[in-house]
Design a protein around this motif. Structure first.
Motif, PDB file in Angstrom:
ATOM      1  N   GLN A 105      32.630  49.860  -5.605  1.00 56.00           N
ATOM      2  CA  GLN A 105      32.271  50.502  -6.771  1.00 56.00           C
ATOM      3  C   GLN A 105      33.845  51.100  -7.222  1.00 56.00           C
ATOM      4  N   LEU A 106      34.249  51.294  -8.259  1.00 53.01           N
ATOM      5  CA  LEU A 106      35.312  51.828  -8.983  1.00 53.01           C
ATOM      6  C   LEU A 106      35.020  53.267  -9.066  1.00 53.01           C
ATOM      7  N   LYS A 107      35.804  53.978  -8.376  1.00 50.82           N
ATOM      8  CA  LYS A 107      35.944  55.717  -8.801  1.00 50.82           C
ATOM      9  C   LYS A 107      37.009  56.266  -9.187  1.00 50.82           C
ATOM     10  N   ASP A 108      36.651  57.458  -9.891  1.00 51.01           N
ATOM     11  CA  ASP A 108      37.967  58.283 -10.189  1.00 51.01           C
ATOM     12  C   ASP A 108      38.352  59.061  -9.319  1.00 51.01           C
ATOM     13  N   ALA A 109      39.219  60.096  -9.360  1.00 53.24           N
ATOM     14  CA  ALA A 109      39.809  60.789  -8.356  1.00 53.24           C
ATOM     15  C   ALA A 109      38.779  61.911  -7.829  1.00 53.24           C
ATOM     16  N   ASN A 110      37.765  62.225  -8.712  1.00 59.78           N
ATOM     17  CA  ASN A 110      36.777  63.272  -8.327  1.00 59.78           C
ATOM     18  C   ASN A 110      35.586  62.550  -7.887  1.00 59.78           C
ATOM     19  N   GLY A 111      35.639  60.989  -7.674  1.00 59.30           N
ATOM     20  CA  GLY A 111      34.619  60.302  -6.782  1.00 59.30           C
ATOM     21  C   GLY A 111      33.605  59.895  -7.859  1.00 59.30           C
ATOM     22  N   ASN A 112      33.746  60.001  -9.266  1.00 60.13           N
ATOM     23  CA  ASN A 112      32.746  59.492 -10.264  1.00 60.13           C
ATOM     24  C   ASN A 112      32.999  58.160 -10.482  1.00 60.13           C
ATOM     25  N   ASN A 113      31.818  57.460 -10.907  1.00 61.10           N
ATOM     26  CA  ASN A 113      31.895  56.203 -11.270  1.00 61.10           C
ATOM     27  C   ASN A 113      32.775  55.654 -12.389  1.00 61.10           C
ATOM     28  N   VAL A 114      33.482  54.823 -12.266  1.00 63.41           N
ATOM     29  CA  VAL A 114      34.274  54.450 -13.345  1.00 63.41           C
ATOM     30  C   VAL A 114      33.759  53.132 -13.849  1.00 63.41           C
ATOM     31  N   ALA A 115      33.181  52.755 -15.041  1.00 63.88           N
ATOM     32  CA  ALA A 115      32.538  51.852 -15.511  1.00 63.88           C
ATOM     33  C   ALA A 115      33.661  50.773 -16.262  1.00 63.88           C
ATOM     34  N   THR A 116      34.377  50.154 -15.439  1.00 64.20           N
ATOM     35  CA  THR A 116      35.373  49.199 -16.023  1.00 64.20           C
ATOM     36  C   THR A 116      35.067  47.742 -15.599  1.00 64.20           C
ATOM     37  N   ALA A 117      35.139  46.921 -16.332  1.00 57.75           N
ATOM     38  CA  ALA A 117      34.592  45.593 -15.891  1.00 57.75           C
ATOM     39  C   ALA A 117      35.954  44.648 -15.850  1.00 57.75           C
ATOM     40  N   GLY A 118      35.847  43.608 -15.058  1.00 55.15           N
ATOM     41  CA  GLY A 118      37.064  42.607 -14.990  1.00 55.15           C
ATOM     42  C   GLY A 118      38.077  43.102 -13.957  1.00 55.15           C
ATOM     43  N   VAL A 119      37.794  43.888 -13.125  1.00 51.84           N
ATOM     44  CA  VAL A 119      38.796  44.374 -12.032  1.00 51.84           C
ATOM     45  C   VAL A 119      38.558  43.375 -10.571  1.00 51.84           C
ATOM     46  N   VAL A 120      39.516  42.954 -10.273  1.00 54.51           N
ATOM     47  CA  VAL A 120      39.474  41.753  -9.192  1.00 54.51           C
ATOM     48  C   VAL A 120      39.594  42.641  -7.865  1.00 54.51           C
ATOM     49  N   ILE A 121      38.243  42.613  -7.082  1.00 52.50           N
ATOM     50  CA  ILE A 121      38.529  43.390  -5.718  1.00 52.50           C
ATOM     51  C   ILE A 121      38.574  42.220  -4.559  1.00 52.50           C
ATOM     52  N   THR A 122      39.609  42.539  -3.440  1.00 53.01           N
ATOM     53  CA  THR A 122      39.649  41.541  -2.585  1.00 53.01           C
ATOM     54  C   THR A 122      39.214  41.950  -1.130  1.00 53.01           C
ATOM     55  N   ALA A 123      38.577  41.309  -0.531  1.00 55.84           N
ATOM     56  CA  ALA A 123      38.072  41.522   0.777  1.00 55.84           C
ATOM     57  C   ALA A 123      38.674  40.953   1.999  1.00 55.84           C
ATOM     58  N   ALA A 124      39.058  41.701   3.056  1.00 53.22           N
ATOM     59  CA  ALA A 124      39.955  41.174   4.128  1.00 53.22           C
ATOM     60  C   ALA A 124      39.576  41.795   5.614  1.00 53.22           C
ATOM     61  N   ILE A 125      39.649  40.869   6.726  1.00 54.77           N
ATOM     62  CA  ILE A 125      39.306  41.503   7.798  1.00 54.77           C
ATOM     63  C   ILE A 125      40.309  42.538   8.572  1.00 54.77           C
ATOM     64  N   THR A 126      40.058  44.036   8.559  1.00 58.71           N
ATOM     65  CA  THR A 126      40.848  44.963   8.842  1.00 58.71           C
ATOM     66  C   THR A 126      41.641  44.778  10.105  1.00 58.71           C
ATOM     67  N   ALA A 127      43.175  44.749  10.037  1.00 57.62           N
ATOM     68  CA  ALA A 127      43.979  44.655  11.083  1.00 57.62           C
ATOM     69  C   ALA A 127      43.626  45.966  12.171  1.00 57.62           C
ATOM     70  N   PRO A 128      43.619  45.563  13.338  1.00 56.31           N
ATOM     71  CA  PRO A 128      44.331  44.203  14.293  1.00 56.31           C
ATOM     72  C   PRO A 128      43.098  43.218  14.338  1.00 56.31           C
ATOM     73  N   GLY A 129      41.900  43.316  13.586  1.00 59.77           N
ATOM     74  CA  GLY A 129      40.837  42.574  13.898  1.00 59.77           C
ATOM     75  C   GLY A 129      41.274  41.125  13.893  1.00 59.77           C
TER      76      GLY A 129
END
Length: 358
Positions: A105-129
């Motif tokens: 979820q997108l959040k603002d600085a205060n931890g509130n949900n931000v309802a913005t569509a179209g933001v691409v989020i990428t997942a990866a294995i955390t280094a050094p895994g």
């Protein structure tokens, strides 16, 4: 449509910064702010819509009664960070899709949900895994600002990994640990080869061990899987003790393998269902225990009475016809089996190596 919304957004941004935008031109322009569109508008149905950052007053008249209210329009929250609202599965088999897929979820600085569509989020294995992250490693936020991933899986060695989610300059989010366990068996591996030499008709001097493994070479602890062995070349040779089942560790131990046949080099192939077979190193087969005598050079078909004849050569062989080399001589006797008369000369000899000569 989209053009109108874009115009509204531009106007709202300009109105919010009107003083700094107009300051350089204060001596040449005169803006009547009272005539500018207000921060909020109201339609005939009473629906108030914020169009710019600022404060406005709206009024309504019902039956001659006038009502008024002050409206303050604040900026939409801006996303500064990512938060994982649904953690991936805490455990998953190697090379298998996680039973629970993550949601970010997108959040603002205060931890509130931000309802913005179209933001691409990428997942990866955390280094050094280590390992390979499979599935769709990107997800796009919906109108609520949430991105739901699908088909994620990790292929690699056993152990705990975590995933890190990123999107531009936003503060990334790291998942809790995912314990990668052994996946489905995809191969057989000979972990203990058969002995380099063996004797025909005699059990191998040591056990041969075969292990189930997954696509990454991890041992698969699967009990009760039937594993079979076959010999090559197979002409004239038989293999016994060639089937067994895996134990709880996924290990199949062949403790009584026996080849019976002509001396020479052989390999064993181990198979189980649709798994690719595994082929052993070469086993050199030698003669087994002596079990029969064979006349290599027979006596002549005719001899004169009282005249000597020979030599007659006999050979000690195993059950498969392999010549047997004995470390010490074997005493062999000869006698007349049909007809009369007396047999003179040496009627017993000791074999030397493979043969005895009369």
């Amino acid at each position: 449509g989209d053009g109108l919304q874009l115009a509204k957004d531009i106007y709202a941004a300009a109105l919010e910064h009107i003083d700094e935008l107009c300051a350089p031109y204060a001596t040449v322009i005169d803006i009547d702010r009272a005539k500018l569109p207000t921060a909020a508008t109201v339609n005939g149905s009473g629906l108030v819509t914020g169009v710019a950052v600022g404060s406005s007053s709206v009024s309504a008249t019902i039956g001659g009664t006038v009502g008024q209210a002050s409206i303050t329009v604040t900026p939409l929250p801006s996303a500064t960070q990512l938060a994982i609202t649904t953690q991936p599965s805490s455990s998953a088999p190697n090379d298998a899709v996680f039973p629970i897929q993550p949601v970010v979820q997108l959040k603002d600085a205060n931890g509130n949900n931000v309802a913005t569509a179209g933001v691409v989020i990428t997942a990866a294995i955390t280094a050094p895994g280590t390992g390979v992250l499979g599935g769709t490693a990107t997800a796009t936020t919906n109108a609520s600002g949430a991105a739901s991933f699908s088909g994620l899986k990790i292929t690699g060695t056993l152990g705990i990994r975590s995933l890190t989610f990123t999107a531009g300059a936003l503060t990334p989010a790291t998942s809790s640990g995912i314990n990668i366990t052994a996946g489905a068996a995809t191969q057989l591996v000979i972990t203990t080869q058969p002995p380099a030499t063996a004797n025909s008709g005699q059990a191998f001097s040591s056990a041969t061990v075969v292990q189930l493994r997954d696509i990454s070479g991890n041992d698969v602890p699967q009990n009760g899987v039937l594993v079979s062995a076959a010999v090559s070349p197979s002409a004239g040779v038989t293999l016994s003790g060639g089937t067994t089942t895996t134990n709880a560790s996924g290990t199949a131990t062949f403790g009584a393998l026996t080849l019976t046949g002509p001396a020479g080099g052989y390999t064993l192939t181990f198979s189980s269902g649709a798994l690719p077979p595994a082929t052993s190193s070469t086993v050199t087969l030698s003669a087994g225990s002596g079990s029969k005598l064979v006349i290599i050079t027979p006596p002549p078909s005719q001899v004169q009475n009282g005249a000597s004849f020979g030599p007659v050569v006999i050979q000690l062989q195993d059950a498969s016809g392999n010549p047997v080399v004995q470390p010490s001589p074997v005493n062999v006797l000869v006698a007349i089996t049909t007809g009369g008369g007396a047999l003179r000369g040496s009627t017993s000899v000791g074999t030397s190596g493979r043969t005895g000569t009369f």
